[in-house]
Design a protein around this motif. Structure first.
Motif, PDB file in Angstrom:
ATOM      1  N   ASP A 102     -17.857  57.360  32.704  1.00  0.00           N
ATOM      2  CA  ASP A 102     -16.981  56.643  33.584  1.00  0.00           C
ATOM      3  C   ASP A 102     -17.272  56.612  35.027  1.00  0.00           C
ATOM      4  OD1 ASP A 102     -15.368  56.680  31.242  1.00  0.00           O
ATOM      5  OD2 ASP A 102     -14.250  58.749  31.670  1.00  0.00           O
TER       6      ASP A 102
ATOM      7  N   ASP B 227     -17.439  64.014  34.775  1.00  0.00           N
ATOM      8  CA  ASP B 227     -17.052  62.514  34.584  1.00  0.00           C
ATOM      9  C   ASP B 227     -18.244  61.098  34.394  1.00  0.00           C
ATOM     10  OD1 ASP B 227     -14.494  63.262  34.318  1.00  0.00           O
ATOM     11  OD2 ASP B 227     -14.446  63.113  36.632  1.00  0.00           O
TER      12      ASP B 227
ATOM     13  N   ARG C 233     -14.721  48.667  32.444  1.00  0.00           N
ATOM     14  CA  ARG C 233     -14.777  50.220  32.930  1.00  0.00           C
ATOM     15  C   ARG C 233     -15.351  50.945  31.629  1.00  0.00           C
ATOM     16  NH1 ARG C 233     -11.426  51.148  37.196  1.00  0.00           N
ATOM     17  NH2 ARG C 233     -10.015  49.518  37.605  1.00  0.00           N
ATOM     18  N   GLY C 234     -16.364  52.200  32.310  1.00  0.00           N
ATOM     19  CA  GLY C 234     -16.774  53.031  31.292  1.00  0.00           C
ATOM     20  C   GLY C 234     -18.291  52.329  30.692  1.00  0.00           C
TER      21      GLY C 234
END
Length: 279
Positions: free
Chosen positions: A245, A242, A177-178
């Motif tokens: 992410d 965001d 993730r990310g």
């Protein structure tokens, strides 16, 4: 008599004989498939019987052919054929690339993931030859492996599967993730579609019309380049806060056979399908 023969020409009449002034006149009717048959038979009766048998044979053959041509449908999973293969550290061939993608995309990932268009299945980003294992660096016969990378828009995860080309098995699956690798062509096209449809795309459309005199309605009218955008705290509106992410992109469009259009202040969030403008 001529009227009778003319009226019945083309039909097969079994057992019919016509006698005119002591001369027997036989009307021979050749049916499809009867060419080259024995013509020693006497009278139209023999010809009719042969024609009837030929017709029945043709009908039976047609039925058998139809039955052979129409078979019940069977749905089977396509085999991952090896096709052309490379050796050692050779780049992946087209056949290898297609094969490892098929092997990496298992049913579970296909059902649970989502691509950039919001459809079922992950978004394929890349297929690359994998680095050899540490203990295989000097092994000339080390197996060839490929890393297949997908982005799952369902939960914003990067999925990398390592496939052994020799065995056809997935040896490793890595989920992160990310992590935001380079934008793919399909993602740039989707980002352009979102921008054209959004009010913040008015500047892009105006510049395109100034350059061409035509309305911009489709990404196909542009040459596209793009890069991943990562948000910086306090430096962007909430719509793209965001990014990093989530999967976000900045586009660098160009009119085909024309000038570049400056769209650097616009960011498209592909995960939320929202467009934001940098201050």
């Amino acid at each position: 008599m001529r009227k009778i023969v003319h009226r019945h020409l083309g039909k097969v009449v079994a057992g019919a004989g016509i006698a005119v002034a002591t001369t027997a006149v036989m009307v021979a009717v050749t049916l499809p498939g009867s060419a080259g048959a024995d013509d020693s038979g006497s009278g139209a009766g023999a010809a009719g019987q042969s024609g009837q048998q030929a017709g029945q044979g043709g009908q039976q053959a047609g039925q058998e052919q139809g039955q052979a041509a129409v078979q019940p449908g069977v749905v089977e999973e396509a085999p991952a054929a090896e096709g052309d293969t490379g050796e050692g550290r050779d780049p992946l061939t087209e056949d290898e690339t297609e094969r490892v993608e098929q092997l990496a995309l298992d049913r579970q990932l296909q059902r649970s993931s989502e691509n950039v268009e919001g459809k079922r299945g992950p978004q394929r980003l890349s297929v690359d030859l994998a680095e050899p294992e540490a203990d295989e660096l000097d092994d000339a016969n080390a197996p060839r492996r490929a890393d297949v990378t997908f982005y799952d828009y369902e939960d914003d995860t990067l999925v990398t599967k390592t496939v052994n080309l020799d065995t056809g098995k997935v040896e490793r699956t890595d989920t992160q993730r990310g992590v935001q690798p380079s934008i793919s062509r399909a993602e740039m096209i989707e980002a352009a579609e979102l921008l054209i449809a959004d009010p913040l795309g008015s500047g892009l459309k105006a510049d395109y019309k100034d350059a061409t005199g035509k309305e911009l309605t489709s990404p196909d009218q542009l040459m596209l380049n793009g890069m991943v955008y990562r948000g910086t705290s306090g430096a962007q509106p909430a719509a793209i806060a965001d990014c990093g992410d989530e999967r976000c992109v900045r586009l660098f469009p160009k009119v085909k056979n024309g000038p570049w259009i400056d769209a650097r202040d616009v960011v498209i969030d592909l995960s939320t399908r929202k467009v934001g403008k940098l201050g």
